[in-house]
Design an enzyme around this catalytic site. Structure first.
Site, PDB file in Angstrom:
ATOM      1  N   LYS A 185       0.853  -1.187   0.000  1.00  7.17           N
ATOM      2  CA  LYS A 185       0.000   0.000   0.000  1.00  7.17           C
ATOM      3  C   LYS A 185       0.882   1.226   0.000  1.00  7.17           C
ATOM      4  O   LYS A 185       2.019   1.183   0.485  1.00  7.17           O
ATOM      5  CB  LYS A 185      -0.885   0.036   1.249  1.00  7.17           C
ATOM      6  CG  LYS A 185      -2.135   0.882   1.063  1.00  7.17           C
ATOM      7  CD  LYS A 185      -3.197   0.090   0.342  1.00  7.17           C
ATOM      8  CE  LYS A 185      -4.506   0.802   0.216  1.00  7.17           C
ATOM      9  NZ  LYS A 185      -5.581  -0.138  -0.120  1.00  7.17           N
TER      10      LYS A 185
HETATM   11  N1  GLU Z   1      -7.257   0.115  -3.296  1.00  6.20           N
HETATM   12  C1  GLU Z   1      -7.991  -1.079  -3.633  1.00  6.20           C
HETATM   13  C2  GLU Z   1      -8.037  -2.014  -2.438  1.00  6.20           C
HETATM   14  O1  GLU Z   1      -7.902  -1.590  -1.316  1.00  6.20           O
HETATM   15  C3  GLU Z   1      -7.498  -1.731  -4.909  1.00  6.20           C
HETATM   16  C4  GLU Z   1      -6.085  -2.230  -4.874  1.00  6.20           C
HETATM   17  C5  GLU Z   1      -5.573  -2.736  -6.217  1.00  6.20           C
HETATM   18  O2  GLU Z   1      -6.357  -2.821  -7.165  1.00  6.20           O
HETATM   19  O3  GLU Z   1      -4.396  -3.049  -6.282  1.00  6.20           O
HETATM   20  O4  GLU Z   1      -8.286  -3.178  -2.557  1.00  6.20           O
END
Ligand code: GLU
Length: 424
Positions: A115
């Site tokens: 993240k």
């Molecule tokens: N931000 C989204 C999540 O928390 C998508 C993450 C992604 O597609 O890599 O799952």
């Protein structure tokens, strides 16, 4: 003071990272996780803190702090979004990265978890400032991202346009186009059809499975907290699927109508005014009231830690589908379980987004693009399978759906870790 109160007093003070670690500890004892693998999975593999100087419209240089955390890569390259928000902290990004590891494992796509985040007030920045910030942040984290290493995506207050700038900045550094470095891109530069609505669509699919499981009929009443990518699309898709949307909200407030809201008009109102507040087709309620509104399905689709020991006793929904990451505090989980409310945990209920991100990455690497129907059909297969596996494991251990999902996910990551022998 009773012991229950003592426990909630202690747990309410948990920050989101401690909460994520607590969830892992909890499942470790249930499934009998090897102690050294447990210790290894309790911490991120790698965390990068960057300082991001940005030229603002005023001409002044402002320095922002940003993070990219890679929690685990045992099952494949790290994957996860980038959040632009004033409340971002390194602990929050660590928690969100850990949750990505479990999410990718639960839906069984070949990714680990990561993240990113930048502490900034994106809502009050111009497009030029956002572009400058995104490009410099990308440049700073480019030493650890890439299609085979770590693939960012959108999250809170980051958009397909921002993904386009990430793709372009990374490609400029390498000297050729590398669409597979990021997902959630616009279609014109290698995005996938269906990615924009994928989080909400995946949420709908698991809610439909849960309704069947609980013997509830269609036409249920839905309340949604948050009207960003996940919340807005969930309102539209659930309406289309025959549900009645009775309450919605955003950070400024909410609107409700027991007879059902006119979702298209609310979307238009939000596009015009920037908020759902002030929409005339319902009564005005607060953002928090939406959580306790009379409904069958509650969808928290905003930020963490909104369902607490304080409001959990008053929640009326029979199903809670966590489109947001981390909306439910551990002590609230216990209360909801005692009250017989089925919580579809974040790592299941919002996994549609990263699943279609995986499809996007596969399409980019193969340079072969799919029809939207193919994307949606494959998404449904994966979401239904993940729901079934979660339920089966929850029944096996006689635990709630969060623990069922964690048992599947942590079990998979532990197996990969142990096979590779990468832990101490
Ligand atoms: N931000 C989204 C999540 O928390 C998508 C993450 C992604 O597609 O890599 O799952």
């Amino acid at each position: 003071m009773s012991s229950t109160l003592d426990r909630s007093a202690v747990q309410s003070s948990l920050n989101v990272w401690q909460m994520a670690q607590r969830q892992l500890d909890d499942i470790a004892s249930i499934i009998g996780l090897d102690a050294s693998i447990h210790a290894y999975l309790r911490e991120p593999k790698r965390a990068l803190i960057v300082s991001v100087p940005v030229r603002m419209d005023s001409g002044a240089i402002k320095v922002f702090e940003g993070y990219r955390v890679q929690h685990n890569m045992a099952r494949g390259p790290a994957k996860g979004g980038i959040r632009f928000h004033p409340d971002v902290t390194i602990d929050e990004v660590k928690a969100l990265a850990m949750w990505m590891t479990w999410k990718c494992a639960l839906v069984n796509i070949p990714f680990g978890g990561a993240k990113g985040g930048v502490i900034c007030d994106a809502k009050n920045m111009s497009m030029q400032e956002l572009e400058n910030l995104t490009r410099r942040f990308t440049s700073e984290i480019s030493i650890i991202i890439g299609p085979e290493k770590d693939i960012p995506a959108p999250d809170v207050y980051t958009t397909p346009q921002i993904m386009a700038w990430i793709m372009d900045t990374f490609s400029m550094q390498k000297g050729y186009s590398i669409p597979g470095v990021v997902t959630g891109k616009p279609i014109a530069i290698g995005g996938s059809l269906g990615r924009d609505k994928a989080t909400a669509r995946g949420c709908l699919y698991v809610v439909q499975e849960a309704m069947k499981e609980l013997g509830l009929s269609d036409g249920a009443r839905v309340a949604i907290q948050g009207f960003g990518n996940a919340g807005l699309n969930a309102a539209e898709l659930m309406l289309e699927a025959g549900y009645k949307i009775v309450a919605v909200s955003d950070s400024r407030g909410g609107v409700a109508n027991t007879d059902g809201l006119d979702v298209q008009k609310i979307v238009a109102h939000k596009a015009e005014t920037g908020s759902v507040v002030g929409f005339s087709g319902g009564e005005q309620i607060s953002n928090k009231d939406v959580l306790e509104y009379d409904c069958d399905v509650l969808i928290p689709a905003a930020l963490e830690k909104v369902i607490t020991a304080e409001n959990a006793p008053r929640i009326k929904a029979k199903i809670i589908a966590e489109a947001a990451n981390g909306p439910t505090m551990p002590e609230a989980d216990e209360i909801l379980q005692e009250r017989g409310i089925m919580v579809l945990p974040d790592i299941l209920a919002n996994a549609g987004g990263v699943t279609v991100s995986y499809f996007e990455w596969v399409q980019d690497l193969q340079e072969n693009f799919w029809e939207e129907q193919t994307v949606n059909d494959r998404l449904r297969i994966i979401m239904v399978r993940a729901f079934r596996e979660t339920l089966e494991r929850a029944k096996k251990y006689n635990v709630n759906m969060r623990r069922g999902a964690y048992a599947v996910a942590v079990g998979r990551v532990a197996e990969a870790t142990s096979l590779r022998g990468v832990y101490p």
